[in-house]
Design a protein around this motif. Structure first.
Motif: not given
Length: 218
Positions: A67, A70-71, A74, A89, A131-132, A135-136, A138-139
Motif C-alpha cells: 500500500e 502504491k502511494q 501513484a 480524481h 479513492w481506491t 490510487v490503484d 495511477c500506481a
C-alpha cells in the motif's frame, strides 16, 4: 428457474425481450473461482505477494507494505502527467458508477475495507471505492510505464487475474487522449513479461482492436 408452462406465446416472447434488455454489456472483473482457489498449493498462485489492485485483496494485512509503495508510484505517475491529483480524481468520481459496475458487486460487498468505509474517514462507500480506484489506477500506470521496476513480485502481481483493473479506469487516468498510446504501453509491458515479441507482433498484424476489458484481455 422453472419455466411456467401456462405462459402464452406473447408472454414467452416478452420474457425473452426482457432477458435481452437485462443482458450484461460485457464481462465483469472477478476473482479466480473458489473451486480452483481452494485446491492444494493453488491459492499461492492466485494471491498477490506485494500489491493488491482493485477490491479482491484490498486491505489484506500481508499487503500493507505494498500500500505504501502504491502511494509512492501513484504520486510519481501523477507528477509526470503535469496534471493535479484533484483533476484526475475528479475524472474517476464522475464515472464511479460505471467503473463499479465493471466489477462483480460481491467483491466490494464482501470486503470489510469497503463495508467499514466510515472508519477510514470516507463519507460513503462510493468515496472509498473512488479513492481506491484512483490510487490503484495511477500506481498501475506507473508500473506499466516502468516495466524494469526493481521488485520482482510486482510484474507477477500485476498479471494476476485477481488484480485486474478496468481499461476504462486506466483510460480516464491516462496522461493524454491517445488511447493507442495507452494500449502500446500495456503491450510493451506484456512484451517484456509475457509475450514472445516476434510471435505477438505477428499475431497482431491487421488486427482491429476494440477496447480490452483489462490488461489480460489484450
Amino acid at each position: 428457474m422453472v419455466e411456467n408452462s401456462n405462459l402464452s406465446l406473447e408472454e414467452r416472447v416478452e420474457q425473452l425481450r426482457k432477458a435481452k434488455i437485462g443482458e450484461s454489456k460485457g464481462p465483469k472483473i472477478q476473482g479466480v473461482a473458489h473451486h480452483l482457489r481452494e485446491r492444494k498449493h493453488w491459492a499461492e498462485h492466485c494471491s498477490p505477494k506485494l500489491i493488491s489492485l482493485g477490491p479482491i485483496h484490498h486491505g489484506h494485512p500481508n499487503l500493507q507494505l505494498g500500500e505504501r509503495y502504491k502511494q509512492t508510484w501513484a504520486a510519481a505517475y501523477i507528477h509526470t502527467t503535469g496534471q493535479s491529483p484533484e483533476s484526475l480524481h475528479a475524472r474517476i468520481s464522475i464515472f464511479i458508477e460505471d467503473l463499479t459496475c465493471l466489477f462483480d458487486a460481491s467483491l466490494f460487498a464482501n470486503n470489510d475495507e469497503f463495508r467499514n468505509y466510515q472508519r477510514q474517514g470516507f463519507g460513503s462507500v462510493e468515496e472509498k471505492i473512488c479513492w481506491t480506484m484512483f490510487v490503484d489506477g495511477c500506481a498501475l500506470l506507473h508500473v506499466l510505464e516502468n516495466p524494469h521496476i526493481r521488485f520482482e513480485d510486482v510484474p507477477r502481481d500485476v498479471l494476476l487475474l485477481d488484480n485486474q483493473l478496468p481499461f476504462l479506469l486506466l483510460k480516464l487516468l491516462w496522461r493524454n487522449a491517445d488511447d493507442g498510446d495507452l494500449i502500446r504501453t500495456m503491450e510493451s509491458f506484456l512484451h517484456r513479461h509475457v509475450w514472445p515479441v516476434a510471435d505477438a507482433d505477428e499475431a497482431r498484424l491487421g488486427f482491429d482492436y476494440s477496447d480490452p476489458a483489462h490488461l489480460l484481455d489484450l
